[in-house]
Design an enzyme around this catalytic site. Sequence first.
Site, PDB file in Angstrom:
ATOM      1  N   ARG A 207       0.842  -1.199   0.000  1.00 49.14           N
ATOM      2  CA  ARG A 207       0.000   0.000   0.000  1.00 49.14           C
ATOM      3  C   ARG A 207       0.875   1.245   0.000  1.00 49.14           C
ATOM      4  O   ARG A 207       2.038   1.208   0.420  1.00 49.14           O
ATOM      5  CB  ARG A 207      -0.916   0.005   1.223  1.00 49.14           C
ATOM      6  N   LYS A 232      -1.639  -2.235   7.629  1.00 47.23           N
ATOM      7  CA  LYS A 232      -3.049  -2.086   7.972  1.00 47.23           C
ATOM      8  C   LYS A 232      -3.413  -3.061   9.082  1.00 47.23           C
ATOM      9  O   LYS A 232      -3.075  -4.241   9.029  1.00 47.23           O
ATOM     10  CB  LYS A 232      -3.919  -2.343   6.737  1.00 47.23           C
ATOM     11  N   HIS A 303      -2.956   2.304  -5.773  1.00 46.89           N
ATOM     12  CA  HIS A 303      -3.698   1.067  -5.547  1.00 46.89           C
ATOM     13  C   HIS A 303      -3.911   0.293  -6.841  1.00 46.89           C
ATOM     14  O   HIS A 303      -4.102  -0.930  -6.814  1.00 46.89           O
ATOM     15  CB  HIS A 303      -5.053   1.386  -4.897  1.00 46.89           C
ATOM     16  N   ARG A 306      -1.163  -2.083  -7.064  1.00 45.96           N
ATOM     17  CA  ARG A 306      -1.399  -3.185  -6.118  1.00 45.96           C
ATOM     18  C   ARG A 306      -2.371  -4.199  -6.721  1.00 45.96           C
ATOM     19  O   ARG A 306      -2.133  -5.408  -6.667  1.00 45.96           O
ATOM     20  CB  ARG A 306      -1.950  -2.603  -4.817  1.00 45.96           C
ATOM     21  N   HIS A 329      -3.782  -9.274   3.611  1.00 42.59           N
ATOM     22  CA  HIS A 329      -5.216  -9.331   3.885  1.00 42.59           C
ATOM     23  C   HIS A 329      -5.475 -10.243   5.077  1.00 42.59           C
ATOM     24  O   HIS A 329      -4.924 -11.343   5.166  1.00 42.59           O
ATOM     25  CB  HIS A 329      -5.979  -9.868   2.667  1.00 42.59           C
ATOM     26  N   TYR A 338     -10.094 -10.874  -6.314  1.00 43.85           N
ATOM     27  CA  TYR A 338      -9.261 -10.806  -7.514  1.00 43.85           C
ATOM     28  C   TYR A 338      -9.559 -11.946  -8.479  1.00 43.85           C
ATOM     29  O   TYR A 338      -9.240 -11.865  -9.663  1.00 43.85           O
ATOM     30  CB  TYR A 338      -7.774 -10.815  -7.124  1.00 43.85           C
TER      31      TYR A 338
END
Length: 368
Positions: A207, A232, A303, A306, A329, A338
């Site tokens: 990120r 995150k 992003h 990414r 994640h 995805y």
Amino acid sequence: TRQNRSVSTFYSRQHMSGKSSRPKGYQLTVKLRERLPEKRGSQKRVELPPGEPNSLAYFAESYLASLVLKYRSAATLSLRRDGLKFFLSWAGERELVSPAAITKPILESYQRHLMRHRKSNDKPLGLSTQRIRLGVLRDYFSWLTKQDHLQANPAADLELPRPEKRLPKEPLSLQQIQNLLAIPDVTDPLGIRDRALLELFYSTGIRRSELTQLQLHDLNPERQTLQIRQGKGSKDRVVPVGNRALKWVETYLETVRPKLLLHPAEQALFLTSYGGPFHPDVLSRMVAKWLKQSGMDRPGSCHLLRHSCATHLLEGGADIRYIQQLLGHEQLETTAIYTQVSIERLKEVHTRCHPAEAKPAQPRQDKP
């Protein structure tokens, strides 16, 4: 600002002196450093409006201080502070000062205000932004209740907007990636830095906020890994760095970073022209500009790289659980989106299996 006026004055004097060519790239950095020695890019903290004792604004600072004790990340604190500032401004216009003055109907009125609000570009707030700002209030009023500043939590039953289930933006193709990587002028020191930034984004899928927080010791060239600290959810992880990206980053570290460094104690991996770490918004503007220069008239910035990294890994045969680990994640369902973006495998199966796409059988030729 005073800095922007100084830059404009500098350009005007250049023009009046008969110099038609403006310095660019690193040469521009050198010129501006001479005239603007102060560090740029620092962001002022969003300040809450001053409050009277026992008012909503008065308790807000104590609430934010309690989050620090819970080791909430700087990004979380910034979101909470920004959300409170927006609400306190709205409440102040309606003379709602005391916590006891806030009821559930008032919060529902504020929720409708968020739905109608328009940003400076005349676009509405996204549902995710509305959810965040309402979530801040639910947590704030819960804290007020636990601290006995309120007898009951008016936000306890406040319903948040249903989260959006949108597909990520269509990823860049391999050719589009190559076109983008070719934009920075690598004959200039800043171009080498910018190429290294893009290569690292695409190779690791990190990120933008994670890239701005990278320190020199986070890169391990021998192991070809990158340590992501406090990503995150305040979680650490280690991601691999591809050979090509690593070579560009090492070239930047050897030939460019020493030129940008102003303070020997600065440990940020990537430095701006003013010797400090990047702000995430600055990175977004840079990548958006490069995307436009590469011929892609479409929204997106950091992003998008990414998304492209994850989709290209999936199409290359990578297991989705490895991609989950790479992207950081928490839930596999987040990464699974995805699989809906990656269309190549579906097209291959469709061509191979659909009756309308099947090749007609060749007539059998009998042997003589």
